[in-house]
Motif scaffolding. Structure first.
Motif, mmCIF file in Angstrom:
data_model
loop_
_atom_site.group_PDB
_atom_site.id
_atom_site.type_symbol
_atom_site.label_atom_id
_atom_site.label_comp_id
_atom_site.label_asym_id
_atom_site.label_seq_id
_atom_site.Cartn_x
_atom_site.Cartn_y
_atom_site.Cartn_z
ATOM 1 N N LYS A 1 0.835 -1.199 0.000
ATOM 2 C CA LYS A 1 0.000 0.000 0.000
ATOM 3 C C LYS A 1 0.869 1.247 0.000
ATOM 4 O O LYS A 1 0.588 2.224 -0.710
ATOM 5 C CB LYS A 1 -0.908 -0.008 1.240
ATOM 6 N N GLY A 2 1.946 1.221 0.788
ATOM 7 C CA GLY A 2 2.862 2.361 0.793
ATOM 8 C C GLY A 2 3.482 2.595 -0.565
ATOM 9 O O GLY A 2 3.657 3.738 -1.001
ATOM 10 N N ARG A 3 3.813 1.518 -1.273
ATOM 11 C CA ARG A 3 4.383 1.669 -2.611
ATOM 12 C C ARG A 3 3.377 2.284 -3.563
ATOM 13 O O ARG A 3 3.715 3.132 -4.395
ATOM 14 C CB ARG A 3 4.845 0.311 -3.128
ATOM 15 N N MET A 4 2.126 1.885 -3.470
ATOM 16 C CA MET A 4 1.094 2.457 -4.341
ATOM 17 C C MET A 4 0.894 3.945 -4.022
ATOM 18 O O MET A 4 0.692 4.766 -4.923
ATOM 19 C CB MET A 4 -0.209 1.681 -4.183
ATOM 20 N N GLU A 5 0.956 4.283 -2.735
ATOM 21 C CA GLU A 5 0.831 5.697 -2.364
ATOM 22 C C GLU A 5 2.007 6.507 -2.907
ATOM 23 O O GLU A 5 1.830 7.644 -3.361
ATOM 24 C CB GLU A 5 0.749 5.818 -0.845
ATOM 25 N N ASP A 6 3.206 5.934 -2.862
ATOM 26 C CA ASP A 6 4.365 6.627 -3.436
ATOM 27 C C ASP A 6 4.215 6.820 -4.933
ATOM 28 O O ASP A 6 4.604 7.849 -5.492
ATOM 29 C CB ASP A 6 5.635 5.823 -3.139
ATOM 30 N N THR A 7 3.643 5.814 -5.598
ATOM 31 C CA THR A 7 3.413 5.935 -7.043
ATOM 32 C C THR A 7 2.439 7.066 -7.333
ATOM 33 O O THR A 7 2.648 7.878 -8.246
ATOM 34 C CB THR A 7 2.868 4.609 -7.594
ATOM 35 N N ALA A 8 1.363 7.121 -6.551
ATOM 36 C CA ALA A 8 0.395 8.199 -6.742
ATOM 37 C C ALA A 8 1.042 9.562 -6.505
ATOM 38 O O ALA A 8 0.776 10.528 -7.231
ATOM 39 C CB ALA A 8 -0.792 8.001 -5.797
ATOM 40 N N ALA A 9 1.919 9.646 -5.499
ATOM 41 C CA ALA A 9 2.601 10.914 -5.238
ATOM 42 C C ALA A 9 3.512 11.293 -6.395
ATOM 43 O O ALA A 9 3.659 12.470 -6.737
ATOM 44 C CB ALA A 9 3.391 10.807 -3.936
ATOM 45 N N ALA A 10 4.126 10.290 -7.020
ATOM 46 C CA ALA A 10 4.989 10.581 -8.164
ATOM 47 C C ALA A 10 4.187 11.144 -9.327
ATOM 48 O O ALA A 10 4.593 12.110 -9.988
ATOM 49 C CB ALA A 10 5.726 9.308 -8.591
ATOM 50 N N PHE A 11 3.023 10.565 -9.600
ATOM 51 C CA PHE A 11 2.189 11.084 -10.676
ATOM 52 C C PHE A 11 1.649 12.481 -10.341
ATOM 53 O O PHE A 11 1.504 13.334 -11.215
ATOM 54 C CB PHE A 11 1.026 10.128 -10.952
ATOM 55 N N VAL B 1 15.772 14.062 -13.562
ATOM 56 C CA VAL B 1 16.325 13.202 -12.509
ATOM 57 C C VAL B 1 15.366 13.103 -11.332
ATOM 58 O O VAL B 1 15.127 12.008 -10.795
ATOM 59 C CB VAL B 1 17.704 13.733 -12.061
ATOM 60 N N ARG B 2 14.796 14.242 -10.935
ATOM 61 C CA ARG B 2 13.905 14.233 -9.767
ATOM 62 C C ARG B 2 12.673 13.364 -10.003
ATOM 63 O O ARG B 2 12.297 12.537 -9.168
ATOM 64 C CB ARG B 2 13.492 15.662 -9.421
ATOM 65 N N LEU B 3 12.025 13.544 -11.160
ATOM 66 C CA LEU B 3 10.823 12.765 -11.436
ATOM 67 C C LEU B 3 11.149 11.278 -11.606
ATOM 68 O O LEU B 3 10.434 10.409 -11.098
ATOM 69 C CB LEU B 3 10.133 13.304 -12.686
ATOM 70 N N LEU B 4 12.229 11.001 -12.329
ATOM 71 C CA LEU B 4 12.594 9.608 -12.560
ATOM 72 C C LEU B 4 12.955 8.908 -11.245
ATOM 73 O O LEU B 4 12.552 7.759 -11.000
ATOM 74 C CB LEU B 4 13.766 9.546 -13.538
ATOM 75 N N GLU B 5 13.679 9.586 -10.373
ATOM 76 C CA GLU B 5 14.024 8.995 -9.085
ATOM 77 C C GLU B 5 12.780 8.725 -8.256
ATOM 78 O O GLU B 5 12.669 7.687 -7.589
ATOM 79 C CB GLU B 5 14.966 9.923 -8.314
ATOM 80 N N GLN B 6 11.819 9.638 -8.309
ATOM 81 C CA GLN B 6 10.602 9.453 -7.526
ATOM 82 C C GLN B 6 9.821 8.230 -8.018
ATOM 83 O O GLN B 6 9.300 7.443 -7.230
ATOM 84 C CB GLN B 6 9.727 10.709 -7.605
ATOM 85 N N PHE B 7 9.744 8.063 -9.332
ATOM 86 C CA PHE B 7 9.067 6.894 -9.884
ATOM 87 C C PHE B 7 9.784 5.605 -9.474
ATOM 88 O O PHE B 7 9.152 4.627 -9.065
ATOM 89 C CB PHE B 7 9.006 6.984 -11.410
#
Length: 781
Positions: A342-352, A622-628
């Motif tokens: 669930k935390g990983r999915m939340e991180d993905t949503a934050a990246a988008f 770099v910032r966006l790619l690292e976040q993804f």
């Protein structure tokens, strides 16, 4: 026979030493061995006196069967023989002595036979021998249903004692890497202690005060205080049944100890004094219930004395008791794994969301546009014919001939991209009084039409890219959902082992140990006081306890600690960078980080141009790619999503970046290099150097369906090196010197190699662009 030969060898060695030195020195291992033999002797003597039903004593035979045929078994046999003869008398004791000698003889005879190593052989043999000797001795007294039941129970307990006593001794008789006891070993040790209580219950002080019942009461209080109601009730029933079997009467002690254990467990969170008072008062109530049958007054004195001893026990010893009996319900590992995903999915949503915020400021509403070819002459007429004196004649009276003339000229104009006077019929050109002005305006409108068509094509392409981004998002969330539904395997053994260790250290927290989708161990701890576990010494102890190398994960909360399995490989990185001559900042941006799954990511981006604009583009990439990537998005999906996003930004602000992405699995050495228009990369394996290139356009220019990055698979080992550079290092010239420099590198300092490459690049005239070199060398931990 092996034991006999070993004893002969040791005796010969001692004689030789005495002859040479004139004295015999007992070294530490010898002293330890003597202490173990003494313990076996004492255990045998005490367990021989453990009786049930007023005369049945199978536990000494069980110890002999569990000790084997070596020196341990011989010492246990001596102690058992002494105990049976001293406590059971000559007549009854001889029966058990004979059985014990026969059991030791069987173990001695079958020691080198494979059958002996079966877990069931010695328990079955001991029960059979006890049954044979007991049948001969008891047949003279006659058989009753009661005696048959008691005799059958003795045989079962004899075989069970051999089985469980052997397990109880395994922490000392076998080489073990684990520091904690397993559940079977704990249960077996408790059975040994319970058997000893049967003997101690016969030992009395001041006439009626039983040492065994006193010790049992103190043990139940300690277990109930540290383990709660369930542990207190279980310990109370077990100790009470043992005392009842020893007394051969009704199950009074089982009732009294169980009730007292439950009440002490109820008040265990209120402190030691509250738990002790609850135990004493509930025990007194149990004694009062036996008023008609004669009250067990000595039990009150025993419990009071046990409560005093319990209150004086040090907290460290009670923590050890808690480590053995702690069985508090913990949050299931599967549920913890779901929280992790669930935390990983939340991180993905934050990246988008971050991606959306970066685009929202640059995208503007789309203006209405007209791409119809007829609009060319409509717009020209509005500009030229509106104020002409012949407007009514051309566009009303002779509308059909004007319409036909313009339609005849339009195909040639579209094919050529502009028109001239010869494209129009003579009757129209001769009649139009502003013909040259009309043709010039028509060419301007035609150019505008073509620009609008190009714009709309790009707009459709970018809208398709947005749709693909939704597809990428659906794929990412689908993968996360599949991971959420996957069966992540919990490790209950290591979880319990860790819980015992932390309880002994005075730490109470929620624990989950499981294996992630890649099969790597992951441990999550949540609670107070976890800061000391983050220290290097504590982490090393936990690694030994789990029999896995552990490192801390990326969790940053103070009340939560995530430990993940350490990787066998590690990477040493060195980087050197220099901006273009005359510039204050570099347009190159790099980063590297390690994910919890053991993947190492290295990013190197070169923004379009030089200076702050280039730096902004590369830093954004770099910032966006690292976040993804940190959110767990696969590199291919992350790169395509980023490239499409940069293309959308390019509608209003032209900008793009080259991208080098290196991913290495530090468990296996498998890796990949992804490229979007980046300069060549170099991989050194042994003394050979390979060059990796690609043909994809930079991110932000590769629109449409062909926007996938170039991908090259790697298989790396300890000692291999990877070199990433931006295009300013070679300035479009030859790169043989880079290969030679990397081939000569012996792994001393990756940073020195990166700096040397930049220095040599400057000597070859490479100051016309930003330059960055990043060297990565793999080593084994």
């Amino acid at each position: 026979m092996a034991t006999k030969e070993k004893l002969k060898t040791r005796a010969a060695r001692l004689r030789e030493e005495a002859r040479e030195t004139g004295k015999v020195v007992l070294r530490a291992p010898v002293l330890v061995r003597l202490a173990e033999c003494m313990i076996r002797f004492l255990l045998g003597a005490l367990l021989a006196g453990a009786e049930i039903f007023g005369g049945y004593a199978p536990f000494g035979i069980g110890l002999v069967g569990a000790s084997g045929s070596g020196l341990d078994g011989f010492c246990a046999l001596l102690g058992v023989c002494f105990g049976y003869l001293a406590m059971e008398g000559l007549a009854e004791g001889l029966r058990y002595v004979a059985a014990a000698i026969l059991v030791f003889s069987v173990a001695f005879a079958f020691f080198d036979v494979g059958l002996y190593r079966k877990s069931w052989f010695m328990p079955l043999a001991a029960a059979a021998i006890d049954g044979a000797t007991g049948f001969i001795c008891l047949s003279e007294q006659g058989w009753t249903p009661q005696s048959l039941i008691y005799f059958g129970t003795e045989l079962l307990l004899c075989g069970g004692a051999v089985y469980f006593y052997r397990i109880a001794f395994t922490p000392w008789t076998e080489k073990r890497e684990e520091e904690s006891l397993t559940a079977r070993q704990i249960i077996s040790l408790l059975l040994v202690l319970g058997s000893l209580l049967l003997t101690l219950s016969k030992l009395t002080l001041l006439g009626e005060l039983s040492v065994g019942r006193f010790a049992g009461a103190a043990a139940v209080m300690a277990v109930a205080y540290k383990g709660g109601v369930r542990a207190g009730a279980t310990a109370g029933v077990a100790v009470g049944l043992g005392m009842d079997l020893s007394a051969g009467g009704m199950p009074f002690y089982a009732m009294a100890y169980a009730l007292s254990g439950v009440m002490a467990g109820v008040f265990h969170r209120q402190g030691k004094l509250a738990a002790a008072l609850a135990y004493v008062l509930s025990n007194a109530l149990a004694v009062l219930w036996t008023w008609k049958d004669g009250m067990h007054i000595p039990l009150l004195y025993e419990v009071f004395a046990a409560s005093v001893v319990f209150l004086l026990l040090p907290e460290g010893l009670l923590r050890q008791v808690g480590a053995l009996v702690d069985d508090a319900p913990q949050q299931a590992a599967q549920e913890r794994a779901m929280h992790y995903v669930k935390g990983r999915m939340e991180d993905t949503a934050a990246a988008f969301k971050s991606l959306y915020e970066s685009m929202r400021t640059t995208l503007r509403p789309i203006r209405p546009n007209d791409g119809d070819t007829a609009s060319v002459f409509d717009r020209t007429a509005d500009r030229v014919c509106k104020k002409c004196a012949l407007q009514n004649a051309c566009w009303q009276r002779d509308y059909v001939s004007t319409y036909n003339a313009l339609n005849d000229a339009l195909p040639a104009m579209l094919e050529r991209g502009r028109g001239d006077g010869g494209d129009f019929p003579a009757y129209f050109a001769n009649r139009c009084v502003r013909f040259n002005e009309f043709v010039s305006a028509a060419n301007e409108e035609l150019a505008a039409l073509l620009y609008r068509r190009q714009y709309q094509s790009r707009l459709r392409e970018n809208r398709a890219a947005v749709c693909r981004q939704y597809g990428e998002l659906a794929q990412v969330l689908g993968e996360a959902a599949a991971e959420l539904g996957a069966e992540l395997i919990p490790d209950k053994v290591r979880e319990r082992r860790l819980r015992q260790y932390l309880t002994a250290q005075g730490l109470e927290c929620q624990i989950a140990a499981y294996y992630d989708e890649a099969g790597h161990l992951r441990i999550e701890l949540e609670g107070a006081g976890l800061s000391r576990l983050r220290q290097k010494e504590s982490l090393e102890k936990l690694s030994r306890l789990m029999n896995f190398p552990l490192r801390m994960g990326e969790e940053t909360r103070r009340d939560k600690l995530v430990l993940v399995q350490g990787e066998p490989l590690m990477a040493v990185a060195g980087v050197a960078a220099r901006q273009k001559d005359g510039q204050t900042v570099s347009g190159d941006t790099g980063a590297w980080f390690k994910h919890d799954d053991g993947s190492l990511y290295v990013l190197l981006c070169d923004g379009m141009g030089v200076g702050r604009l280039a730096q902004r583009e590369s830093a954004l990439a770099v910032r966006l790619l690292e976040q993804f990537l940190r959110a767990g998005v696969r590199p291919e999906n992350a790169l395509r999503t980023l490239s499409a996003a940069l293309a959308l930004r390019g509608e209003e602000e032209i900008g793009f970046s080259t991208i080098d992405l290196l991913r290495i699995d530090l468990f296996t050495g498998e890796g990949d290099i992804y490229k979007y228009g980046a300069a060549p990369s170099y991989v050194k394996k042994g003394s050979s150097v390979s060059r990796i290139t690609g043909c994809a356009l930079p991110a932000g220019l590769s629109g449409g369906d062909g926007g996938s990055p170039d991908q090259t698979h790697l298989k790396l080992e300890a000692g291999d090196c990877v070199l990433l550079v931006t295009d300013g290092v070679t300035s479009g010239k030859g790169d043989q010197w880079i290969r030679d420099r990397l081939a000569a590198f012996e792994g001393a300092s990756p940073r020195e190699l990166a700096q040397a490459i930049l220095d040599q690049s400057a000597e070859q005239g490479g100051g016309g662009d930003d330059r960055t070199a990043l060297v990565l060398r793999l080593t084994r931990r």
